[in-house]
Design a protein around this motif. Structure first.
Motif, PDB file in Angstrom:
ATOM      1  N   ILE A  49       2.914  -8.830  -8.144  1.00 38.03           N
ATOM      2  CA  ILE A  49       3.705  -8.295  -7.034  1.00 38.03           C
ATOM      3  C   ILE A  49       5.147  -8.057  -7.475  1.00 38.03           C
ATOM      4  O   ILE A  49       5.739  -7.006  -7.192  1.00 38.03           O
ATOM      5  N   TYR A  50       5.727  -9.033  -8.182  1.00 36.03           N
ATOM      6  CA  TYR A  50       7.121  -8.915  -8.618  1.00 36.03           C
ATOM      7  C   TYR A  50       7.291  -7.786  -9.635  1.00 36.03           C
ATOM      8  O   TYR A  50       8.300  -7.069  -9.630  1.00 36.03           O
ATOM      9  N   LYS A  51       6.311  -7.626 -10.508  1.00 38.34           N
ATOM     10  CA  LYS A  51       6.374  -6.546 -11.498  1.00 38.34           C
ATOM     11  C   LYS A  51       6.305  -5.189 -10.814  1.00 38.34           C
ATOM     12  O   LYS A  51       7.024  -4.248 -11.175  1.00 38.34           O
ATOM     13  N   LEU A  52       5.426  -5.087  -9.792  1.00 35.08           N
ATOM     14  CA  LEU A  52       5.315  -3.844  -9.028  1.00 35.08           C
ATOM     15  C   LEU A  52       6.606  -3.563  -8.276  1.00 35.08           C
ATOM     16  O   LEU A  52       7.090  -2.417  -8.242  1.00 35.08           O
ATOM     17  N   GLU A  53       7.201  -4.608  -7.681  1.00 34.72           N
ATOM     18  CA  GLU A  53       8.470  -4.449  -6.957  1.00 34.72           C
ATOM     19  C   GLU A  53       9.567  -3.984  -7.903  1.00 34.72           C
ATOM     20  O   GLU A  53      10.392  -3.131  -7.545  1.00 34.72           O
ATOM     21  N   SER A  54       9.583  -4.513  -9.111  1.00 32.27           N
ATOM     22  CA  SER A  54      10.581  -4.115 -10.104  1.00 32.27           C
ATOM     23  C   SER A  54      10.474  -2.622 -10.411  1.00 32.27           C
ATOM     24  O   SER A  54      11.482  -1.906 -10.450  1.00 32.27           O
ATOM     25  N   LYS A  55       9.252  -2.153 -10.605  1.00 26.74           N
ATOM     26  CA  LYS A  55       9.028  -0.737 -10.925  1.00 26.74           C
ATOM     27  C   LYS A  55       9.435   0.161  -9.760  1.00 26.74           C
ATOM     28  O   LYS A  55      10.138   1.171  -9.947  1.00 26.74           O
ATOM     29  N   LEU A  96       0.816  -1.206   0.000  1.00 27.04           N
ATOM     30  CA  LEU A  96       0.000   0.000   0.000  1.00 27.04           C
ATOM     31  C   LEU A  96       0.851   1.258   0.000  1.00 27.04           C
ATOM     32  O   LEU A  96       0.345   2.356  -0.238  1.00 27.04           O
ATOM     33  N   ASP A  97       2.129   1.078   0.273  1.00 20.37           N
ATOM     34  CA  ASP A  97       3.077   2.187   0.309  1.00 20.37           C
ATOM     35  C   ASP A  97       3.730   2.330  -1.064  1.00 20.37           C
ATOM     36  O   ASP A  97       3.527   1.517  -1.961  1.00 20.37           O
ATOM     37  N   LYS A  98       4.546   3.344  -1.237  1.00 22.01           N
ATOM     38  CA  LYS A  98       5.244   3.528  -2.505  1.00 22.01           C
ATOM     39  C   LYS A  98       6.664   2.991  -2.480  1.00 22.01           C
ATOM     40  O   LYS A  98       7.346   2.965  -3.501  1.00 22.01           O
ATOM     41  N   LYS A  99       7.102   2.551  -1.298  1.00 22.26           N
ATOM     42  CA  LYS A  99       8.461   2.032  -1.179  1.00 22.26           C
ATOM     43  C   LYS A  99       8.537   0.592  -1.669  1.00 22.26           C
ATOM     44  O   LYS A  99       7.545  -0.142  -1.585  1.00 22.26           O
ATOM     45  N   PRO A 100       9.706   0.185  -2.145  1.00 24.49           N
ATOM     46  CA  PRO A 100       9.864  -1.218  -2.547  1.00 24.49           C
ATOM     47  C   PRO A 100       9.815  -2.141  -1.336  1.00 24.49           C
ATOM     48  O   PRO A 100      10.211  -1.757  -0.226  1.00 24.49           O
ATOM     49  N   LEU A 101       9.323  -3.347  -1.544  1.00 27.68           N
ATOM     50  CA  LEU A 101       9.255  -4.333  -0.462  1.00 27.68           C
ATOM     51  C   LEU A 101      10.642  -4.627   0.091  1.00 27.68           C
ATOM     52  O   LEU A 101      10.797  -4.906   1.279  1.00 27.68           O
ATOM     53  N   SER A 102      11.654  -4.581  -0.771  1.00 23.59           N
ATOM     54  CA  SER A 102      13.025  -4.893  -0.361  1.00 23.59           C
ATOM     55  C   SER A 102      13.501  -3.957   0.740  1.00 23.59           C
ATOM     56  O   SER A 102      14.155  -4.381   1.695  1.00 23.59           O
TER      57      SER A 102
END
Length: 415
Positions: A161-167, A79-85
């Motif tokens: 999810i992975y595509k969003l994390e990539s962006k 829900l945030d704009k930060k990457p999960l990493s």
């Protein structure tokens, strides 16, 4: 110089990709500089490795994160704009330790190993970081592109999810590079790709990995002097034997890219090779094998789990295979196999970033057909295997010396 080194995983023991690189950087820099280390531990067994690091670091601060709990918490960051990493590798406990170090020390340089560690600098803006302090980010490779590859080989909802994390991670990597003074990558190809994606960023440099040539040396190595390899799960002896042809893959076997590549190989390639070579064995060597890897274990596919010393497997292998469909940066496993003078058959993805010549130092194969043809040809041609192995060893000796490659890091500090 006094250097603060931040790492997303404890850099010891140097037995997997990121730890090999971070440990050798610390080891090299500790010869002429004072190192203060702050890092995370996501495996409680790794806490015992704090003391060995004190040989190289004056201060060692470690914070434990529970990987299962942290992954669960990271999900809410969708829900945030930060990457999960960045969320996964963030610890309030480590932040406090870093804040104190920044408050009580004037650092000449801060080296962050992996982009999520920049978060600790961003959240310490109230701490007095000296204007002359060099901020150095070792991205190692472009993680955002790796997540993009993950999305390609997974099903929804993980693909989304992975595509969003990539962006998000790509945007985060750019922000980091804009703020830090230097951005370091593991290969020229990786550095060039990052520059093409971010042409406004300056001071993008490549510092290749290295190999311990004395340790991975087939000419000064005897399996007779080593304890017999054992499995991680049963602690029973495993007997790699030169009486039958042996294929080998090594790596952390709970890492998605490794699991994907090995399962693909076991399912689509190895059965066809067995038809031609009934005595052929495939050894899968590495810690924490996933259930999807264990399912393939039988008398011809041997899953060892963790081993204390990987060199007996390299030494006894007929051919090293790297069937990775997802890869970034430099694959240390390939460099180690080449250093042990083994013929290597690798995908183009796994080969990217390695300074070597295909068909002279190793063979490339991307399709099932190509893997079968290249491996068959090598199994039938001992002289070709030998010539590839000798050339491979000479190439890594030339291009992958830690002592030589890390001089670039010393030059950055002195600039």
């Amino acid at each position: 110089m006094k250097i603060l080194f931040l790492a997303h995983r404890i850099p010891y023991p140097p037995d997997k990709g990121d730890k090999i690189r971070s440990f050798n950087e610390i080891k090299y820099l500790s010869k002429n500089h004072e190192i203060h280390l702050a890092c995370l531990v996501d495996n409680p067994d790794d806490l015992k490795y704090v003391n060995p690091l004190r040989k190289y670091c004056k201060i060692v601060n470690v914070a434990f994160i529970n990987s299962k709990i942290t992954k669960f918490k990271a999900i809410f960051c969708l829900l945030d704009k930060k990457p999960l990493s960045a969320s996964y590798f963030y610890s309030k406990k480590l932040q406090k330790a870093i804040n104190y170090l920044l408050l009580t020390n004037n650092y000449d340089a801060i080296i962050c190993f992996s982009s999520p560690m920049a978060e600790y600098i961003f959240k310490s803006t109230n701490q007095p970081i000296n204007q002359s302090t060099k901020l150095i980010m070792d991205f190692v490779d472009i993680d955002s592109d790796k997540w993009k590859q993950y999305a390609k080989y997974t099903k929804w909802p993980f693909s989304w999810i992975y595509k969003l994390e990539s962006k998000r991670l790509a945007q985060y990597e750019k922000k980091v590079a804009q703020i830090f003074h230097y951005s370091i990558f593991v290969s020229k190809k990786e550095a060039k790709l990052f520059y093409m994606q971010n042409p406004d960023i300056r001071n993008i440099l490549a510092i290749p990995n290295g190999v311990d040539f004395d340790y991975f040396n087939p000419y000064h190595f005897s399996t007779n002097n080593l304890s017999q390899p054992t499995t991680q799960s049963t602690n029973r002896p495993i007997n790699p034997s030169t009486s039958y042809p042996m294929l080998l893959f090594t790596g952390a076997m709970d890492y998605y890219a490794n699991v994907d590549g090995v399962v693909w190989f076991c399912k689509n390639i190895f059965p066809q090779l067995i038809e031609k070579f009934p005595e052929l064995r495939f050894y899968i060597v590495g810690r924490n094998p996933a259930s999807t890897i264990k399912e393939w274990a039988n008398h011809q596919v041997i899953v060892t789990g963790y081993v204390e010393d990987i060199r007996p497997y390299y030494q006894m292998a007929t051919i090293y295979v790297a069937p990775l469909r997802i890869a970034r940066g430099i694959q240390n496993k390939i460099l180690e196999a080449m250093a042990m003078a083994k013929p290597v058959v690798s995908t183009s993805k796994a080969f990217e970033g390695i300074e070597a010549t295909p068909n002279k130092d190793l063979l490339l194969a991307d399709s099932e057909k190509e893997f079968i043809e290249k491996i068959t040809g090598l199994l039938q041609n001992p002289e070709k295997r030998k010539s590839l192995g000798i050339s491979a060893r000479q190439t890594v000796e030339k291009n992958y010396s830690w002592q030589y490659n890390l001089k670039i890091l010393e030059e950055i500090l002195a600039s």
